[in-house]
Design a protein around this motif. Structure first.
Motif, PDB file in Angstrom:
ATOM      1  N   GLN B  23       0.831  -1.212   0.000  1.00  0.00           N
ATOM      2  CA  GLN B  23       0.000   0.000   0.000  1.00  0.00           C
ATOM      3  C   GLN B  23       0.861   1.256   0.000  1.00  0.00           C
ATOM      4  OE1 GLN B  23      -2.404  -0.685   3.451  1.00  0.00           O
ATOM      5  NE2 GLN B  23      -3.651  -2.236   2.435  1.00  0.00           N
ATOM      6  N   THR B  24       1.936   1.204   0.787  1.00  0.00           N
ATOM      7  CA  THR B  24       2.824   2.363   0.867  1.00  0.00           C
ATOM      8  C   THR B  24       3.569   2.573  -0.450  1.00  0.00           C
ATOM      9  OG1 THR B  24       3.051   1.945   3.227  1.00  0.00           O
ATOM     10  CG2 THR B  24       4.699   3.383   2.230  1.00  0.00           C
ATOM     11  N   LEU B  25       4.070   1.478  -1.032  1.00  0.00           N
ATOM     12  CA  LEU B  25       4.775   1.579  -2.308  1.00  0.00           C
ATOM     13  C   LEU B  25       3.864   2.155  -3.390  1.00  0.00           C
ATOM     14  CD1 LEU B  25       6.570  -1.935  -2.326  1.00  0.00           C
ATOM     15  CD2 LEU B  25       7.688   0.260  -1.984  1.00  0.00           C
ATOM     16  N   PHE B  26       2.622   1.657  -3.462  1.00  0.00           N
ATOM     17  CA  PHE B  26       1.734   2.059  -4.560  1.00  0.00           C
ATOM     18  C   PHE B  26       1.155   3.459  -4.368  1.00  0.00           C
ATOM     19  CE2 PHE B  26       0.875  -2.716  -5.183  1.00  0.00           C
ATOM     20  CZ  PHE B  26       1.916  -2.813  -6.085  1.00  0.00           C
ATOM     21  N   SER B  27       1.048   3.905  -3.141  1.00  0.00           N
ATOM     22  CA  SER B  27       0.381   5.202  -2.904  1.00  0.00           C
ATOM     23  C   SER B  27       1.384   6.346  -2.690  1.00  0.00           C
ATOM     24  CB  SER B  27      -0.562   5.096  -1.704  1.00  0.00           C
ATOM     25  OG  SER B  27       0.169   4.831  -0.524  1.00  0.00           O
ATOM     26  N   ARG B  28       2.665   6.036  -2.696  1.00  0.00           N
ATOM     27  CA  ARG B  28       3.680   7.110  -2.639  1.00  0.00           C
ATOM     28  C   ARG B  28       3.571   7.969  -3.893  1.00  0.00           C
ATOM     29  NH1 ARG B  28       6.862   8.451  -5.714  1.00  0.00           N
ATOM     30  NH2 ARG B  28       6.324   6.528  -6.786  1.00  0.00           N
ATOM     31  N   ARG B  29       3.682   9.259  -3.720  1.00  0.00           N
ATOM     32  CA  ARG B  29       3.632  10.171  -4.857  1.00  0.00           C
ATOM     33  C   ARG B  29       4.817  11.111  -4.808  1.00  0.00           C
ATOM     34  NH1 ARG B  29      -0.160   7.385  -6.473  1.00  0.00           N
ATOM     35  NH2 ARG B  29       1.599   6.754  -7.718  1.00  0.00           N
ATOM     36  N   ASP B  30       5.148  11.681  -5.978  1.00  0.00           N
ATOM     37  CA  ASP B  30       6.128  12.759  -6.064  1.00  0.00           C
ATOM     38  C   ASP B  30       5.332  14.045  -5.891  1.00  0.00           C
ATOM     39  OD1 ASP B  30       8.365  14.268  -6.503  1.00  0.00           O
ATOM     40  OD2 ASP B  30       8.905  13.326  -8.390  1.00  0.00           O
ATOM     41  N   VAL B  31       5.396  14.625  -4.706  1.00  0.00           N
ATOM     42  CA  VAL B  31       4.450  15.664  -4.300  1.00  0.00           C
ATOM     43  C   VAL B  31       5.043  17.057  -4.520  1.00  0.00           C
ATOM     44  CG1 VAL B  31       3.184  16.635  -2.341  1.00  0.00           C
ATOM     45  CG2 VAL B  31       3.375  14.145  -2.589  1.00  0.00           C
ATOM     46  N   ARG B  32       4.327  17.865  -5.289  1.00  0.00           N
ATOM     47  CA  ARG B  32       4.734  19.276  -5.482  1.00  0.00           C
ATOM     48  C   ARG B  32       3.802  20.205  -4.730  1.00  0.00           C
ATOM     49  NH1 ARG B  32       8.311  17.195  -7.861  1.00  0.00           N
ATOM     50  NH2 ARG B  32       8.543  16.615 -10.026  1.00  0.00           N
ATOM     51  N   GLY B  33       2.896  19.663  -3.960  1.00  0.00           N
ATOM     52  CA  GLY B  33       1.988  20.464  -3.168  1.00  0.00           C
ATOM     53  C   GLY B  33       0.549  20.101  -3.486  1.00  0.00           C
ATOM     54  N   ASP B  99       3.985  24.209 -24.036  1.00  0.00           N
ATOM     55  CA  ASP B  99       2.871  24.814 -23.311  1.00  0.00           C
ATOM     56  C   ASP B  99       2.493  23.975 -22.096  1.00  0.00           C
ATOM     57  OD1 ASP B  99       2.819  26.860 -25.079  1.00  0.00           O
ATOM     58  OD2 ASP B  99       1.064  26.146 -26.201  1.00  0.00           O
ATOM     59  N   LEU B 100       2.379  22.669 -22.335  1.00  0.00           N
ATOM     60  CA  LEU B 100       2.021  21.783 -21.222  1.00  0.00           C
ATOM     61  C   LEU B 100       3.111  21.836 -20.148  1.00  0.00           C
ATOM     62  CD1 LEU B 100       0.382  19.675 -19.785  1.00  0.00           C
ATOM     63  CD2 LEU B 100       1.186  17.940 -21.383  1.00  0.00           C
ATOM     64  N   TYR B 101       4.371  21.797 -20.594  1.00  0.00           N
ATOM     65  CA  TYR B 101       5.481  21.845 -19.638  1.00  0.00           C
ATOM     66  C   TYR B 101       5.348  23.063 -18.722  1.00  0.00           C
ATOM     67  CZ  TYR B 101      10.259  21.745 -17.770  1.00  0.00           C
ATOM     68  OH  TYR B 101      11.341  21.685 -16.924  1.00  0.00           O
ATOM     69  N   GLN B 102       5.038  24.193 -19.319  1.00  0.00           N
ATOM     70  CA  GLN B 102       4.983  25.427 -18.531  1.00  0.00           C
ATOM     71  C   GLN B 102       3.804  25.459 -17.565  1.00  0.00           C
ATOM     72  OE1 GLN B 102       5.581  28.050 -22.087  1.00  0.00           O
ATOM     73  NE2 GLN B 102       7.097  29.040 -20.784  1.00  0.00           N
ATOM     74  N   ARG B 103       2.789  24.653 -17.845  1.00  0.00           N
ATOM     75  CA  ARG B 103       1.637  24.602 -16.929  1.00  0.00           C
ATOM     76  C   ARG B 103       1.865  23.657 -15.760  1.00  0.00           C
ATOM     77  NH1 ARG B 103      -1.368  24.421 -21.685  1.00  0.00           N
ATOM     78  NH2 ARG B 103      -1.861  22.229 -21.393  1.00  0.00           N
ATOM     79  N   LEU B 104       2.873  22.787 -15.860  1.00  0.00           N
ATOM     80  CA  LEU B 104       3.114  21.793 -14.802  1.00  0.00           C
ATOM     81  C   LEU B 104       3.776  22.453 -13.591  1.00  0.00           C
ATOM     82  CD1 LEU B 104       4.555  18.926 -17.032  1.00  0.00           C
ATOM     83  CD2 LEU B 104       2.293  18.959 -15.951  1.00  0.00           C
ATOM     84  N   LYS B 105       3.346  22.037 -12.410  1.00  0.00           N
ATOM     85  CA  LYS B 105       4.016  22.491 -11.185  1.00  0.00           C
ATOM     86  C   LYS B 105       5.098  21.464 -10.870  1.00  0.00           C
ATOM     87  CE  LYS B 105       3.063  23.786  -6.347  1.00  0.00           C
ATOM     88  NZ  LYS B 105       4.240  24.647  -6.245  1.00  0.00           N
ATOM     89  N   LEU B 106       6.347  21.902 -10.865  1.00  0.00           N
ATOM     90  CA  LEU B 106       7.457  20.948 -10.786  1.00  0.00           C
ATOM     91  C   LEU B 106       8.225  21.021  -9.473  1.00  0.00           C
ATOM     92  CD1 LEU B 106       8.764  21.250 -14.458  1.00  0.00           C
ATOM     93  CD2 LEU B 106       7.295  19.470 -13.495  1.00  0.00           C
ATOM     94  N   GLU B 107       7.805  21.859  -8.551  1.00  0.00           N
ATOM     95  CA  GLU B 107       8.512  21.957  -7.266  1.00  0.00           C
ATOM     96  C   GLU B 107       7.620  22.611  -6.225  1.00  0.00           C
ATOM     97  OE1 GLU B 107       9.430  25.240  -6.013  1.00  0.00           O
ATOM     98  OE2 GLU B 107       8.213  25.977  -7.705  1.00  0.00           O
ATOM     99  N   GLY B 108       7.980  22.443  -4.947  1.00  0.00           N
ATOM    100  CA  GLY B 108       7.252  23.080  -3.855  1.00  0.00           C
ATOM    101  C   GLY B 108       8.230  23.656  -2.842  1.00  0.00           C
TER     102      GLY B 108
END
Lengths: 281, 281
Positions: B23-33, B99-108
Motif C-alpha cells: 500500500q505504501t509503495l503504490f500510494s507514494r507520490r512525487d508531491v509538489r503540493g 505549453d504543457l510543460y509550462q503549466r506543470l508544477k514541478l517543485e514546492g
C-alpha cells in the motif's frame, strides 16, 4: 502544531501501517545466502516486478527493463564474470584488508533460484526528458528507485535480495545481449531464505561500522559534523538509531518475518474487511 | 513448491505487513503540493533520517549527508536557482510540449515547511570501496537508496515528498556550501499534505502514460518486448498492474492514509503486545 482531528481507527491503522513499513526498512538485508532452493513462484515474481514498476521516475520516464535470469548456463557465465572482476578487486585493497576481503561472501549468483538484471534505457523517452535536463544521471537514479522498491517488496514477501556490483559492465552487457543504450544498473540474486541477519554482513564481519547519523546532518548549510543540527534533533537521532538497530536484531528472530508469504495465501486466510478488495496485495 | 509449516498468526501478521508495504509503495507520490504549513516535528524528521541511514550502501559506505533546509532565505536562493534552470529547460522541448510543460508544477520549494538535500561523499571510505571497484557510480546509487528509504518512511508518516532535479548542480553546491567531493544527489521538499493524488501528476496531466510492464520483462537475455517472459507471468503482470493502479486510486481516498501519524502518538494509543518494544516505530 495544529493537526486536524481524525478517528481513532484511522490512527490505529496508520500506526500499524507505519510500524510495518519501518520494520521492513530496518530488517531488509543485502543477502548473499544461504538461499533456499524453492523457486520464486511467478505470482510472487509478478508482484515484485509490479512494485518496481510503480517506483518514481524522472519525467515518469520508467526507463527500466527487467531481465530475469533462470537458465543455469547464463548464471554460470555471470558468475564467471564476477570471479574475474573480483580477482582484480582483491588487489586494490591494502594487505591487511585483503585477507578479510577474500573471506567475505559477496554474491549468491549460482545458489539463488532467481537472478535479475535491472537496466536503464537512456533513450526511453527521447533525448529531452522532463527533470533530466540539468542532471543527466536522473534516469539512472530512477532505475535505482525501482531496485529499492523491488528490494523492499521482496523483504515483505520473505524473499532475500542481494545486489552484486563487482562486474565489468561490458561483461554483463555481452552475456545478456544488452544494446548500447542500455545500462545494467543492478544485478540481483533473489530467493527465499531461512533467516535475515540482524545487521549488515559487512558490519558483522568488522569491515565497516555504522556511522553515527547525528554527525551526518546539517542545517541550512554544510558544516562541521553535528554542529548545525539542533540539540533536540541530535537527541532524537541518537535514540532512533539505537532503537532501529535493536528492532532489526529483534526482527531477525521473529518467525513471522521470514514466513514465505506466498504460501500463506489460502482461501481460509483471515483478512479484514478493509482488505477485501486487496486480495493480491 | 515445498514450504515449511508455520503458525496461522505468523501468516496473518506477515500478510498484514506485506499489505501495508505494498500500500505504501503504490500510494507514494512525487508531491509538489499543496503542502500544509505545519512544521514537521523533530521527532518525525529524526525517524525519516534514521530510515534513510538504514538504507543499503555499497561496501556499507554510508556515503550520505543530510542538509536540512528550513531558513526561508536559503529556500529563496534555491527557488531562484530552480527558476533559472527551468527557464532553460522549457526551450529544450518541442513547441507542442512546451505549453504543457509550462503549466506543470514541478517543485514546492517555498511552500514545503522542510527542504532536504541528500548528498553523496565520494571519498567517505577512501579511494577503494568494496563493491565500487568496477562501477564508480555505486556510491551515488547507494545515496538514491537512502532517498527512497526516506520517501517511503515519509509516506507512512503521512508526509509528502517531492524530488526537484531541475538545477545546475553547481548552483546547489554554491548555495549550500558543499565541498568539491560532495555530490548533491537529491533536493527534496517535505511536508504534510491534505491528500496524496491517485496517480502520478505527469500521468494525470497527459505528459506520459504508464508503460505496460509485460513489455519490459525478458527472460535470460534481452529480446523483443514480451517475447521472452512466459505466458503465465505475463498474465500475472497484467493483472497486478491493474490492481496496483486500482489500489493507489482507492488509497488516495482513504482517511487513514493521510492521517498525520505523528499526532497519533498519545499515551492512550492502542498498541498490540507485539509492538510493546516498538514504541517509536
Amino acid at each position: 502544531m495544529k493537526i486536524e482531528d481524525f478517528s481513532a481507527p484511522a490512527a490505529e491503522q496508520a500506526a500499524a501501517r507505519r510500524a510495518a513499513v519501518y520494520q521492513t526498512l530496518f530488517s531488509r538485508r543485502d543477502v548473499r545466502g544461504p538461499f533456499r532452493p524453492e523457486p520464486v513462484p511467478d505470482a510472487v515474481v509478478s508482484r515484485l516486478l509490479t512494485a518496481a514498476h510503480f517506483a518514481p521516475s524522472v519525467g515518469f520516464m520508467q526507463p527500466w527493463n527487467f531481465v530475469l535470469v533462470r537458465d543455469p548456463a547464463v548464471k554460470r557465465q555471470v558468475h564467471a564474470a564476477f570471479l574475474r572482476a573480483n580477482a582484480e578487486a582483491v588487489w586494490q585493497f591494502e594487505a591487511e584488508r585483503r585477507d578479510l576481503y577474500q573471506r567475505l561472501k559477496l554474491e549468491g549468483i549460482l545458489e539463488a533460484p532467481l537472478n535479475l538484471c535491472v537496466t536503464c534505457d537512456r533513450d526511453r523517452a527521447g533525448p529531452v526528458v522532463l527533470g533530466r535536463t540539468h542532471n543527466r544521471a536522473m534516469d539512472l537514479y530512477s532505475t535505482v528507485c525501482a531496485v529499492q522498491y523491488l528490494w523492499l517488496a521482496a523483504r515483505a514477501e520473505g524473499i532475500g535480495v542481494g545486489w552484486v556490483s563487482i562486474f565489468h559492465p561490458a561483461a554483463l552487457r555481452d552475456i545478456l545481449g544488452l544494446p548500447r543504450r542500455i545500462v545494467p544498473v543492478a544485478y540481483l540474486c533473489l530467493g527465499y531464505v531461512r533467516h535475515f541477519r540482524d545487521r549488515p554482513d559487512l558490519e558483522a564481519a568488522g569491515w565497516q561500522e555504522r556511522l553515527p547519523l547525528e554527525s551526518l546532518v546539517f542545517l541550512d548549510r554544510w558544516g562541521e559534523p553535528g554542529a548545525a543540527a539542533t540539540a533536540e534533533l541530535r537527541d532524537h537521532l541518537r535514540r532512533d538509531q539505537q532503537e532501529a538497530a535493536a528492532h532489526a536484531a529483534l526482527l531477525a528472530q521473529a518467525d513471522w518475518m521470514v514466513a514465505p508469504v506466498a504460501a500463506a495465501r489460502r482461501p481460509d486466510d483471515a483478512e479484514s474487511a478493509d482488505c477485501d478488495s486487496e486480495r493480491r496485495y
